[in-house]
Design a protein around this motif. Structure first.
Motif, short mmCIF file in Angstrom:
data_model
loop_
_atom_site.label_atom_id
_atom_site.label_comp_id
_atom_site.label_asym_id
_atom_site.label_seq_id
_atom_site.Cartn_x
_atom_site.Cartn_y
_atom_site.Cartn_z
N THR A 246 0.81 -1.22 0.00
CA THR A 246 0.00 0.00 0.00
C THR A 246 0.84 1.26 0.00
N ARG B 214 3.64 3.52 -1.98
CA ARG B 214 4.10 3.72 -3.35
C ARG B 214 5.57 4.11 -3.36
N CYS B 215 6.29 3.61 -4.33
CA CYS B 215 7.69 3.98 -4.51
C CYS B 215 7.74 5.41 -5.07
N GLN C 270 6.82 5.90 -9.53
CA GLN C 270 5.49 6.44 -9.77
C GLN C 270 4.38 5.49 -9.32
N ASN C 271 3.91 4.60 -10.16
CA ASN C 271 2.76 3.77 -9.80
C ASN C 271 3.14 2.33 -9.49
N GLN C 272 4.21 2.15 -8.78
CA GLN C 272 4.62 0.82 -8.37
C GLN C 272 4.79 0.84 -6.86
N ASN C 273 4.29 -0.20 -6.20
CA ASN C 273 4.44 -0.22 -4.74
C ASN C 273 5.85 -0.64 -4.35
N SER D 187 8.93 -2.91 -6.32
CA SER D 187 9.99 -2.08 -6.88
C SER D 187 11.37 -2.56 -6.45
N TYR E 264 -1.23 5.31 -1.28
CA TYR E 264 -2.19 5.24 -2.38
C TYR E 264 -3.55 5.86 -2.03
#
Length: 138
Positions: free
Chosen positions: A31, A33-34, A38-41, A45, A84
């Motif tokens: 939950t 975010r890296c 951007q849109n990878q948890n 990552s 998120y």
């Protein structure tokens, strides 16, 4: 949310006192975010910052901090972007309100515009158009 093989393998390297801590760790890493990806948890990552964040989540989990405390720590350090589910604030409410305002405004403009007014004297306009055409031919 699913785990990638890489993220799951990275999470298995950590040892916990009980299953509850492992579950909290797994939930938090999916939950958060890296900030770099951007849109990878952070579970999926392989960026250095995500690895650092996983280690910090592990450390805080082992210290007995709650999920909310860890999320607050990460948001304080990296900003609301890392979670998120960002909080509703004056700044974020505009992201929801402005599209609705623009849609309503556009709809009102279309409805107010209505039908175009019919020409006053169609015969006179046709005569003027014929006169202009004859001038172009000369």
């Amino acid at each position: 949310m699913g785990f990638s093989a890489w993220g799951y393998a990275a999470q298995n390297n950590y040892e916990f006192d009980d299953a509850t801590q492992r579950q909290q760790f797994n939930q938090l890493t999916t939950t958060l975010r890296c900030p770099m990806c951007q849109n990878q948890n952070i579970a999926d990552s392989d960026a250095m910052i995500a690895k650092d964040m996983r280690r910090k989540v592990y450390q805080l989990t082992r210290e007995g901090q709650s999920q909310a405390q860890i999320i607050d720590y990460m948001k304080a350090r990296y900003g609301d972007f890392v979670y998120y589910e960002p909080p509703i604030t004056v700044a974020t409410i505009w992201l929801w309100v402005l599209p609705v305002v623009f849609a309503i405004g556009g709809l009102l403009m279309v409805l107010k515009r209505g039908k175009p007014a019919p020409p006053e004297d169609m015969a006179e306009q046709l005569k003027e158009a014929e006169r202009l055409l004859k001038q172009d031919k000369e």
